[in-house]
Scaffold this motif. Structure first.
Motif, short mmCIF file in Angstrom:
data_model
loop_
_atom_site.label_atom_id
_atom_site.label_comp_id
_atom_site.label_asym_id
_atom_site.label_seq_id
_atom_site.Cartn_x
_atom_site.Cartn_y
_atom_site.Cartn_z
N GLY A 48 0.96 -1.14 0.03
CA GLY A 48 -0.14 0.04 0.03
C GLY A 48 0.88 1.06 -0.19
N SER A 146 -9.65 -3.37 -4.10
CA SER A 146 -8.52 -3.32 -3.25
C SER A 146 -7.73 -4.52 -3.89
N SER A 150 -3.83 -4.01 -5.12
CA SER A 150 -2.75 -4.94 -4.56
C SER A 150 -1.90 -5.15 -5.63
#
Length: 377
Positions: A48, A146, A150
């Motif tokens: 992140g 998400s 990633s």
């Protein structure tokens, strides 16, 4: 394309107990995507970003000193639960399948072997135009976003791609909300049907796994969190099941026994208290001392998990997170009059329904009953 699952895989001296990989139409491994899969299954973490403000002093030719302020984005590894790793794997497999099919119609798109070349335009199209057509909720689409972030952040960390800005557009969010106004049906599996399912089970383990759903409210994947030894949960050391088994004789007056489920095995990563009735805990101990002990003796494997596989290929290893759902289908599908839309998760709904009515009867308040259900789930 296909999605394969491996056990006890050796990669450069590291043993991965579980690993999922993706194959293309010719059964060839796309390198970039599978490197990311190896990373998340090995480290249980994802790349992140965090923003950091930095100040640098600069002196001009005539001696004036200036402070230059700038904001930089730095990589950081963020931990993932086992459930999130599995969810991300499924999301990326479906994303790669879509890309693979689209590539056949539009040769200008990158192949799944060159997924690191995907642009924000391609991905935002998938998030905002493809996924909503499947009837997904905003929460589900956010999960896809998400997972793809990633993947792309992993590529960016290797300097294979640019830093991409992925977003769910406001019109998309409004469209999703408009299309998801129907109440979600909650299925209740009656006591008589549960009795039929238990009667069909061929071993103690499967009967216990089904009971965990409607007697404790466990999700399918949470059965992996039933550990024999002491473990960390909710920030402190918790007792394991073996200690609870000893308490059966030590405290004959107790009707319920508490067990703290570690958040790494739950859906949202939050630890919570489970309550085992005396008879359920006694049955768990019987399985531990008999059927499970026989598996341990035959395989020489004795992991910390209560529930072990008993098939020839994976005997002695902990069950997978999808195992409870598969055994539910195994015993329920052949039943002619059983609703085929029901699954293991509906045992959890049944637990919640019965707990709600029991708490109303005990406390006389719907609000208090709902609060108790929320705490227990």
């Amino acid at each position: 394309m296909q999605h394969i699952q491996l056990s006890d895989t050796q990669i450069q001296g590291i043993t991965l107990p579980r690993l999922s990989l993706i194959l293309d139409d010719d059964n060839v491994l796309p390198l970039s995507v599978n490197l990311w899969l190896i990373h998340i299954w090995n480290t249980r973490s994802s790349f992140g970003y965090r923003q950091e403000h930095q100040e640098n002093a600069n002196t001009s030719i005539i001696g004036h000193r200036k402070i230059l302020k700038q904001t930089v984005r730095l990589f950081r590894l963020e931990p993932l639960t086992d459930a999130t790793v599995e969810a991300y794997t499924g999301h990326i497999y479906r994303f790669m399948s879509w890309l693979n099919n689209q590539r056949k119609e539009d040769p200008k798109l990158p192949t799944i072997h060159a997924a690191h070349r995907l642009s924000a335009r391609h991905i935002n199209h998938y998030i905002n135009n493809v996924l909503p057509l499947k009837g997904y909720t905003k929460s589900t689409i956010s999960g896809y976003k998400s997972a793809i972030l990633s993947l792309m952040n992993f590529f960016h960390s290797l300097q294979w791609s640019d830093n991409l800005n992925l977003t769910i557009y406001s019109p998309t969010a409004a469209k999703i909300a408009a299309n998801n106004t129907k109440p979600i049906p909650l299925h209740y599996i009656s006591k008589s049907w549960r009795s039929v399912l238990l009667h069909r089970c061929t071993n103690q383990r499967d009967r216990l796994i089904l009971r965990m759903g409607y007697e404790t409210g466990l999700r399918a994947m949470e059965n992996r969190g039933l550990l024999l030894d002491g473990h960390m949960a909710a920030g402190r050391k918790q007792i394991g099941l073996c200690a609870l088994f000893h308490q059966l004789e030590k405290h004959p007056e107790r009707t319920h026994f508490e067990y703290m489920l570690n958040g790494k095995y739950s859906k949202r990563g939050a630890s919570r208290q489970l309550y085992f009735g005396r008879e359920l805990l006694r049955t768990m101990r019987t399985y531990y001392e008999s059927e499970r002990a026989a598996i341990v003796a035959n395989t020489g494997k004795n992991p910390d998990s209560l529930f072990l596989n008993n098939d020839t290929r994976t005997a002695g290893k902990p069950i997978s997170s999808g195992h409870p759902s598969r055994i539910f289908s195994k015993y329920a599908q052949p039943l002619i009059f059983f609703d085929k839309t029901y699954g293991y998760h509906d045992l959890r709904h049944s637990f919640a329904t019965e707990l709600f009515h029991a708490e109303i009867e005990r406390k006389g308040s719907q609000n208090d009953a709902l609060l108790e259900v929320q705490i227990r789930l």
